[in-house]
Write an enzyme that holds these catalytic residues in place. Structure first.
Site, PDB file in Angstrom:
ATOM      1  N   GLY A   1       0.785  -1.241   0.000  1.00  0.00           N
ATOM      2  CA  GLY A   1       0.000   0.000   0.000  1.00  0.00           C
ATOM      3  C   GLY A   1       0.809   1.279   0.000  1.00  0.00           C
ATOM      4  O   GLY A   1       0.296   2.330   0.392  1.00  0.00           O
TER       5      GLY A   1
ATOM      6  N   ASN B   1       1.721   2.971  -2.637  1.00  0.00           N
ATOM      7  CA  ASN B   1       1.052   3.873  -3.585  1.00  0.00           C
ATOM      8  C   ASN B   1      -0.242   4.420  -3.000  1.00  0.00           C
ATOM      9  O   ASN B   1      -0.584   5.584  -3.214  1.00  0.00           O
ATOM     10  CB  ASN B   1       0.757   3.158  -4.910  1.00  0.00           C
ATOM     11  CG  ASN B   1       1.953   3.171  -5.844  1.00  0.00           C
ATOM     12  OD1 ASN B   1       2.335   4.223  -6.359  1.00  0.00           O
ATOM     13  ND2 ASN B   1       2.556   2.014  -6.042  1.00  0.00           N
TER      14      ASN B   1
ATOM     15  N   MET C   1      -3.727  -7.117  -7.134  1.00  0.00           N
ATOM     16  CA  MET C   1      -3.234  -8.265  -7.874  1.00  0.00           C
ATOM     17  C   MET C   1      -4.332  -9.210  -8.372  1.00  0.00           C
ATOM     18  O   MET C   1      -4.050 -10.352  -8.712  1.00  0.00           O
ATOM     19  CB  MET C   1      -2.192  -9.027  -7.043  1.00  0.00           C
ATOM     20  CG  MET C   1      -0.995  -8.164  -6.659  1.00  0.00           C
ATOM     21  SD  MET C   1      -0.353  -7.149  -8.019  1.00  0.00           S
ATOM     22  CE  MET C   1       1.238  -7.876  -8.278  1.00  0.00           C
ATOM     23  N   LYS C   2      -5.559  -8.730  -8.441  1.00  0.00           N
ATOM     24  CA  LYS C   2      -6.638  -9.552  -9.014  1.00  0.00           C
ATOM     25  C   LYS C   2      -7.035  -8.957 -10.355  1.00  0.00           C
ATOM     26  O   LYS C   2      -6.901  -7.743 -10.559  1.00  0.00           O
ATOM     27  CB  LYS C   2      -7.866  -9.546  -8.093  1.00  0.00           C
ATOM     28  CG  LYS C   2      -7.620 -10.157  -6.747  1.00  0.00           C
ATOM     29  CD  LYS C   2      -7.560 -11.671  -6.831  1.00  0.00           C
ATOM     30  CE  LYS C   2      -7.214 -12.258  -5.469  1.00  0.00           C
ATOM     31  NZ  LYS C   2      -6.956 -13.695  -5.525  1.00  0.00           N
ATOM     32  N   ILE C   3      -7.538  -9.823 -11.221  1.00  0.00           N
ATOM     33  CA  ILE C   3      -7.986  -9.320 -12.526  1.00  0.00           C
ATOM     34  C   ILE C   3      -9.496  -9.109 -12.468  1.00  0.00           C
ATOM     35  O   ILE C   3     -10.253 -10.043 -12.162  1.00  0.00           O
ATOM     36  CB  ILE C   3      -7.569 -10.292 -13.654  1.00  0.00           C
ATOM     37  CG1 ILE C   3      -6.035 -10.309 -13.718  1.00  0.00           C
ATOM     38  CG2 ILE C   3      -8.169  -9.866 -14.991  1.00  0.00           C
ATOM     39  CD1 ILE C   3      -5.449 -11.259 -14.727  1.00  0.00           C
ATOM     40  N   LEU C   4      -9.914  -7.886 -12.724  1.00  0.00           N
ATOM     41  CA  LEU C   4     -11.348  -7.556 -12.675  1.00  0.00           C
ATOM     42  C   LEU C   4     -12.031  -8.103 -13.927  1.00  0.00           C
ATOM     43  O   LEU C   4     -11.425  -8.155 -15.003  1.00  0.00           O
ATOM     44  CB  LEU C   4     -11.529  -6.042 -12.576  1.00  0.00           C
ATOM     45  CG  LEU C   4     -10.992  -5.411 -11.283  1.00  0.00           C
ATOM     46  CD1 LEU C   4     -10.807  -3.907 -11.440  1.00  0.00           C
ATOM     47  CD2 LEU C   4     -11.914  -5.723 -10.102  1.00  0.00           C
TER      48      LEU C   4
ATOM     49  N   ASN D   1      -4.727   2.318 -13.452  1.00  0.00           N
ATOM     50  CA  ASN D   1      -3.806   1.357 -12.832  1.00  0.00           C
ATOM     51  C   ASN D   1      -2.386   1.887 -12.930  1.00  0.00           C
ATOM     52  O   ASN D   1      -2.058   2.641 -13.847  1.00  0.00           O
ATOM     53  CB  ASN D   1      -3.888   0.013 -13.564  1.00  0.00           C
ATOM     54  CG  ASN D   1      -2.965  -1.040 -12.967  1.00  0.00           C
ATOM     55  OD1 ASN D   1      -2.841  -1.140 -11.734  1.00  0.00           O
ATOM     56  ND2 ASN D   1      -2.313  -1.827 -13.801  1.00  0.00           N
TER      57      ASN D   1
ATOM     58  N   HIS E   1       1.541   0.447 -13.203  1.00  0.00           N
ATOM     59  CA  HIS E   1       2.258  -0.792 -13.514  1.00  0.00           C
ATOM     60  C   HIS E   1       3.763  -0.509 -13.524  1.00  0.00           C
ATOM     61  O   HIS E   1       4.195   0.495 -14.089  1.00  0.00           O
ATOM     62  CB  HIS E   1       1.792  -1.325 -14.870  1.00  0.00           C
ATOM     63  CG  HIS E   1       2.378  -2.659 -15.197  1.00  0.00           C
ATOM     64  ND1 HIS E   1       1.942  -3.817 -14.611  1.00  0.00           N
ATOM     65  CD2 HIS E   1       3.395  -3.005 -16.014  1.00  0.00           C
ATOM     66  CE1 HIS E   1       2.669  -4.832 -15.061  1.00  0.00           C
ATOM     67  NE2 HIS E   1       3.559  -4.361 -15.922  1.00  0.00           N
TER      68      HIS E   1
HETATM   69  C1  GAR Z   1       3.864  -1.418  -7.274  1.00  0.00           C
HETATM   70  O1  GAR Z   1       5.169  -1.494  -7.766  1.00  0.00           O
HETATM   71  C2  GAR Z   1       2.865  -1.511  -8.415  1.00  0.00           C
HETATM   72  O2  GAR Z   1       3.275  -0.853  -9.577  1.00  0.00           O
HETATM   73  C3  GAR Z   1       2.803  -2.992  -8.626  1.00  0.00           C
HETATM   74  O3  GAR Z   1       2.813  -3.550  -7.333  1.00  0.00           O
HETATM   75  C4  GAR Z   1       3.521  -2.672  -6.451  1.00  0.00           C
HETATM   76  C5  GAR Z   1       2.605  -2.351  -5.295  1.00  0.00           C
HETATM   77  O4  GAR Z   1       3.297  -1.644  -4.298  1.00  0.00           O
HETATM   78  N1  GAR Z   1       1.626  -3.354  -9.361  1.00  0.00           N
HETATM   79  C6  GAR Z   1       1.569  -4.386 -10.178  1.00  0.00           C
HETATM   80  O5  GAR Z   1       2.508  -5.131 -10.394  1.00  0.00           O
HETATM   81  C7  GAR Z   1       0.228  -4.577 -10.838  1.00  0.00           C
HETATM   82  N2  GAR Z   1       0.320  -5.517 -11.901  1.00  0.00           N
HETATM   83  P1  GAR Z   1       2.489  -0.915  -3.146  1.00  0.00           P
HETATM   84  O6  GAR Z   1       1.497  -1.927  -2.563  1.00  0.00           O
HETATM   85  O7  GAR Z   1       3.553  -0.530  -2.146  1.00  0.00           O
HETATM   86  O8  GAR Z   1       1.792   0.276  -3.738  1.00  0.00           O
END
Ligand code: GAR
Length: 193
Positions: free
Chosen positions: A20, A22, A95-98, A112, A114
């Site tokens: 979390g 982000n 990490m789930k696909i909607l 999103n 990435h």
């Molecule tokens: C982040 O690096 C985000 O870009 C990635 O997971 C991490 C989450 O970090 N997302 C993906 O890989 C989505 N496919 P956080 O929980 O500290 O924000």
């Protein structure tokens, strides 16, 4: 610029599955006077997500949907979003696909982040794959979500240099720092601010 009060900010939800970081940066951004958004809800696919603590710290409602049965979870999720008048969704390490159906319902309203320079390295293990391919640069992308994984219209990207001796961990850390700045910038961009 007119001051945005809690009343005229766009109500949003942030979806997480893990740490979390982000989410935290988006919450901080939402609290800035001229931010166009308020974060009303934290949705987690994981009861143990560390990021859920920010609900308590910042007094934001949180809900967990395990997605074991996607249909049931999404139906409950949609009622929760409706009840809280959520107009926009930010996926942040979700990490789930909607389902196509869910995405259609919020067409153009789901963003999103990435950790790669899309369209390169969609899906998982982005840093490992970038390093294995000896990429000189990697980075992060904020994009609209459509029904194809990590394929919606790109809003903003930030490039970082891959150094000699870079590891998955150092690269992930360096990109995450950029993610925290890029997501708010992308939100301002879609609000034309
Ligand atoms: C982040 O690096 C985000 O870009 C990635 O997971 C991490 C989450 O970090 N997302 C993906 O890989 C989505 N496919 P956080 O929980 O500290 O924000």
């Amino acid at each position: 610029m007119a001051t945005l009060t809690g009343l005229n900010k766009t109500k949003t939800a942030v979806f997480i599955s893990g740490k979390g970081s982000n989410l935290k940066s988006l919450i901080k951004f939402s609290k800035i006077k001229d931010s166009p958004i308020s974060i009303e809800l934290i949705i987690s696919s994981n009861l143990k997500a560390k990021g859920l603590k920010y609900g308590k710290i910042f007094k934001i409602k949180k809900k967990v949907f395990d997605f074991k049965n996607k249909n049931i979870s999404e139906n409950r999720l949609i009622s929760t979003l409706k009840k809280n008048e959520i107009k926009m969704i930010f996926l942040a390490g979700f990490m789930k696909i909607l389902s196509k159906n869910f995405i259609k319902r919020f067409k153009g309203k789901i963003l999103n982040i990435h950790p790669s320079l899309l369209p390169k390295y969609k899906g998982l293990n982005t840093h490992r794959r970038a390093l294995d391919n000896n990429e000189k640069y990697s980075g992060c992308t904020v994009h609209f979500v459509n029904s194809k994984l990590d394929s919606g219209k790109i809003i903003l990207q930030k490039k970082v240099k891959v150094l000699k001796n870079e590891t998955e961990e150092t690269l992930a850390k360096k990109i995450l720092v950029e993610e925290h700045k890029l997501y708010p910038k992308a939100i301002l961009k879609i609000f034309n601010l």
